[in-house]
Design a protein around this motif. Structure first.
Motif, PDB file in Angstrom:
ATOM      1  N   PHE A  18       0.541   6.388  -6.951  1.00  0.00           N
ATOM      2  CA  PHE A  18      -0.513   7.378  -7.166  1.00  0.00           C
ATOM      3  C   PHE A  18       0.068   8.785  -7.201  1.00  0.00           C
ATOM      4  O   PHE A  18      -0.278   9.596  -8.070  1.00  0.00           O
ATOM      5  CB  PHE A  18      -1.557   7.259  -6.055  1.00  0.00           C
ATOM      6  CG  PHE A  18      -2.635   8.303  -6.110  1.00  0.00           C
ATOM      7  CD1 PHE A  18      -3.473   8.416  -7.215  1.00  0.00           C
ATOM      8  CD2 PHE A  18      -2.822   9.193  -5.050  1.00  0.00           C
ATOM      9  CE1 PHE A  18      -4.469   9.383  -7.271  1.00  0.00           C
ATOM     10  CE2 PHE A  18      -3.813  10.155  -5.097  1.00  0.00           C
ATOM     11  CZ  PHE A  18      -4.630  10.246  -6.214  1.00  0.00           C
ATOM     12  N   ARG A  19       0.963   9.071  -6.278  1.00  0.00           N
ATOM     13  CA  ARG A  19       1.596  10.391  -6.254  1.00  0.00           C
ATOM     14  C   ARG A  19       2.415  10.624  -7.515  1.00  0.00           C
ATOM     15  O   ARG A  19       2.395  11.710  -8.096  1.00  0.00           O
ATOM     16  CB  ARG A  19       2.479  10.504  -5.011  1.00  0.00           C
ATOM     17  CG  ARG A  19       3.111  11.866  -4.793  1.00  0.00           C
ATOM     18  CD  ARG A  19       3.821  11.910  -3.465  1.00  0.00           C
ATOM     19  NE  ARG A  19       4.802  10.834  -3.357  1.00  0.00           N
ATOM     20  CZ  ARG A  19       5.501  10.582  -2.260  1.00  0.00           C
ATOM     21  NH1 ARG A  19       5.297  11.302  -1.164  1.00  0.00           N
ATOM     22  NH2 ARG A  19       6.382   9.594  -2.233  1.00  0.00           N
ATOM     23  N   TRP A  68       0.827  -1.207   0.000  1.00  0.00           N
ATOM     24  CA  TRP A  68       0.000   0.000   0.000  1.00  0.00           C
ATOM     25  C   TRP A  68       0.859   1.254   0.000  1.00  0.00           C
ATOM     26  O   TRP A  68       0.480   2.274  -0.592  1.00  0.00           O
ATOM     27  CB  TRP A  68      -0.946   0.001   1.196  1.00  0.00           C
ATOM     28  CG  TRP A  68      -2.112  -0.903   0.991  1.00  0.00           C
ATOM     29  CD1 TRP A  68      -2.371  -2.086   1.614  1.00  0.00           C
ATOM     30  CD2 TRP A  68      -3.175  -0.723   0.054  1.00  0.00           C
ATOM     31  NE1 TRP A  68      -3.516  -2.654   1.127  1.00  0.00           N
ATOM     32  CE2 TRP A  68      -4.045  -1.842   0.168  1.00  0.00           C
ATOM     33  CE3 TRP A  68      -3.485   0.269  -0.874  1.00  0.00           C
ATOM     34  CZ2 TRP A  68      -5.187  -1.987  -0.604  1.00  0.00           C
ATOM     35  CZ3 TRP A  68      -4.627   0.132  -1.645  1.00  0.00           C
ATOM     36  CH2 TRP A  68      -5.466  -0.979  -1.510  1.00  0.00           C
ATOM     37  N   ILE A  69       2.021   1.201   0.649  1.00  0.00           N
ATOM     38  CA  ILE A  69       2.952   2.327   0.598  1.00  0.00           C
ATOM     39  C   ILE A  69       3.421   2.539  -0.834  1.00  0.00           C
ATOM     40  O   ILE A  69       3.481   3.657  -1.341  1.00  0.00           O
ATOM     41  CB  ILE A  69       4.149   2.102   1.543  1.00  0.00           C
ATOM     42  CG1 ILE A  69       3.686   2.167   2.999  1.00  0.00           C
ATOM     43  CG2 ILE A  69       5.248   3.130   1.284  1.00  0.00           C
ATOM     44  CD1 ILE A  69       4.776   1.846   4.001  1.00  0.00           C
ATOM     45  N   THR A 102      -6.357   8.573 -10.432  1.00  0.00           N
ATOM     46  CA  THR A 102      -5.707   9.716 -11.081  1.00  0.00           C
ATOM     47  C   THR A 102      -6.658  10.410 -12.045  1.00  0.00           C
ATOM     48  O   THR A 102      -6.738  11.643 -12.092  1.00  0.00           O
ATOM     49  CB  THR A 102      -4.449   9.254 -11.833  1.00  0.00           C
ATOM     50  OG1 THR A 102      -3.541   8.614 -10.917  1.00  0.00           O
ATOM     51  CG2 THR A 102      -3.741  10.425 -12.487  1.00  0.00           C
ATOM     52  N   THR A 147      -5.169   2.832  -9.269  1.00  0.00           N
ATOM     53  CA  THR A 147      -4.361   4.057  -9.243  1.00  0.00           C
ATOM     54  C   THR A 147      -4.630   4.905 -10.474  1.00  0.00           C
ATOM     55  O   THR A 147      -4.781   6.129 -10.382  1.00  0.00           O
ATOM     56  CB  THR A 147      -2.866   3.693  -9.162  1.00  0.00           C
ATOM     57  OG1 THR A 147      -2.614   2.959  -7.962  1.00  0.00           O
ATOM     58  CG2 THR A 147      -2.004   4.951  -9.175  1.00  0.00           C
ATOM     59  N   THR A 179       1.777   1.623  -3.475  1.00  0.00           N
ATOM     60  CA  THR A 179       0.619   2.086  -4.245  1.00  0.00           C
ATOM     61  C   THR A 179       0.418   3.588  -4.071  1.00  0.00           C
ATOM     62  O   THR A 179       0.142   4.295  -5.049  1.00  0.00           O
ATOM     63  CB  THR A 179      -0.659   1.347  -3.787  1.00  0.00           C
ATOM     64  OG1 THR A 179      -0.467  -0.062  -3.941  1.00  0.00           O
ATOM     65  CG2 THR A 179      -1.854   1.779  -4.616  1.00  0.00           C
ATOM     66  N   PHE A 180       0.555   4.087  -2.847  1.00  0.00           N
ATOM     67  CA  PHE A 180       0.434   5.525  -2.626  1.00  0.00           C
ATOM     68  C   PHE A 180       1.527   6.278  -3.363  1.00  0.00           C
ATOM     69  O   PHE A 180       1.292   7.342  -3.947  1.00  0.00           O
ATOM     70  CB  PHE A 180       0.508   5.842  -1.129  1.00  0.00           C
ATOM     71  CG  PHE A 180       0.463   7.316  -0.827  1.00  0.00           C
ATOM     72  CD1 PHE A 180      -0.729   8.018  -0.905  1.00  0.00           C
ATOM     73  CD2 PHE A 180       1.623   7.996  -0.482  1.00  0.00           C
ATOM     74  CE1 PHE A 180      -0.775   9.383  -0.642  1.00  0.00           C
ATOM     75  CE2 PHE A 180       1.589   9.360  -0.222  1.00  0.00           C
ATOM     76  CZ  PHE A 180       0.385  10.054  -0.294  1.00  0.00           C
ATOM     77  N   ARG A 186      -4.184  -3.000  -8.329  1.00  0.00           N
ATOM     78  CA  ARG A 186      -3.864  -1.717  -7.721  1.00  0.00           C
ATOM     79  C   ARG A 186      -3.387  -0.708  -8.764  1.00  0.00           C
ATOM     80  O   ARG A 186      -3.621   0.495  -8.620  1.00  0.00           O
ATOM     81  CB  ARG A 186      -2.807  -1.896  -6.629  1.00  0.00           C
ATOM     82  CG  ARG A 186      -3.358  -2.560  -5.373  1.00  0.00           C
ATOM     83  CD  ARG A 186      -2.396  -2.408  -4.207  1.00  0.00           C
ATOM     84  NE  ARG A 186      -2.968  -2.982  -3.014  1.00  0.00           N
ATOM     85  CZ  ARG A 186      -2.719  -4.214  -2.576  1.00  0.00           C
ATOM     86  NH1 ARG A 186      -1.914  -5.001  -3.267  1.00  0.00           N
ATOM     87  NH2 ARG A 186      -3.269  -4.668  -1.468  1.00  0.00           N
TER      88      ARG A 186
END
Length: 305
Positions: free
Chosen positions: A35-36, A28-29, A151, A147, A31-32, A143
């Motif tokens: 996304f960023r 999940w880290i 976005t 994402t 994935t974040f 994921r």
């Protein structure tokens, strides 16, 4: 004695679940972080900047056109209470430019911009040869798809707010601001009107959920970003044409664009919720159907490039 044997207490205890518990957190880290990175990449592209610039230009042009038209004391045309009819109230209150600009951009400009971003989401990566490298990362295909969709939805919100904020600034510069009269004829305060303008912007952004999911699905069907973007925009135009043919009234309530202008009901007193809720429910249905189709396609797709 070797370092591995020196301190048994430092070795993982038999049956320890620490690594297994940390794995989802790391995913999940990552994935974040993805996304960023996607947000930064998307909003740094000249294509995205150009789309936002065009959207920002619409309320400016509308405001200037209304100002010029009414400089001799005439009133801009309107059709009553729906959609661009807000234009008849702009000279009395610049806040109505927000509603007019959103009504003017929603049928084509906003969904077209969203279609371009969504259509290029997966196909663009495949065309550039970077898709397989993204899929090697821990987040996996599901994921990655989420994402990309997040976005695209972020772009929907930014694009809508770009139109709304530009319209508000233009309206404040060219026309008076103050209490405003709703479609129902009741008077509300400027603060209440500003709150409704924000709610309308959020509803307009939510109304683009369906076209975003459709564009993402199309993007999984091809390795050409241009083809995916063109197909999505072509489907948008086709649906808009079908929605204008009276003989097709039986299917029109199921077209994703049919109730887009229902946001005007937020300017009634009391608010009419029926069409608004039907519109949001239909967008959710399109998102579920085409989002699932995009997931099924991507998870079974043979990525070779």
């Amino acid at each position: 004695m070797s370092q591995a044997e020196a301190s048994p207490a430092e070795a993982p205890a038999p049956g320890s679940t620490a690594p297994a518990e940390a794995a989802p957190v790391r995913k999940w880290i990552w994935t974040f972080g993805l996304f960023r990175s996607e947000l930064a990449t998307t909003f740094r592209r000249w294509r995205t900047i150009a789309l936002l610039a065009v959207l920002a230009g619409v309320p400016i042009l509308v405001g200037i056109a209304v100002k010029i038209e009414t400089s001799g004391g005439s009133q801009p045309g309107g059709r009553g209470g729906e959609g661009p009819a807000f234009i008849a109230q702009i000279t009395n209150n610049g806040l109505f430019l927000v509603f007019t600009a959103l009504a003017a951009t929603l049928p084509f400009f906003l969904p077209m911009a969203v279609g371009v971003i969504a259509g290029d989401a997966i196909a663009g990566e495949a065309n550039a040869g970077t898709l397989r490298y993204l899929l090697v990362a821990p987040a996996g295909r599901t994921r990655l798809l989420l994402t990309k969709y997040a976005t695209t939805m972020t772009f929907c919100l930014v694009a809508t707010l770009t139109v709304a904020v530009t319209a508000l600034v233009t309206g404040a510069l060219l026309f008076p601001l103050g209490d405003l009269v709703t479609i129902s004829g009741t008077r509300i305060s400027f603060a209440d009107g500003l709150l409704r303008a924000l709610l309308i912007a959020l509803v307009v952004a939510a109304s683009l959920v369906g076209i975003a999911a459709l564009g993402l699905f199309v993007s999984t069907l091809t390795n050409s970003g241009i083809a995916a973007m063109a197909t999505t925009v072509g489907l948008l135009i086709t649906v808009q044409i079908l929605d204008q043919i009276p003989q097709l009234h039986a299917i029109q309530p199921y077209l994703f664009s049919h109730r887009w202008l229902s946001f005007a009901d937020l300017m009634r007193e009391p608010v009419y919720w029926d069409d608004l809720l039907k519109n949001l429910g239909l967008q959710g249905l399109y998102a579920a159907v085409f989002g699932s189709a995009a997931w099924a396609r991507l998870t079974s797709k043979d990525i070779t490039a």
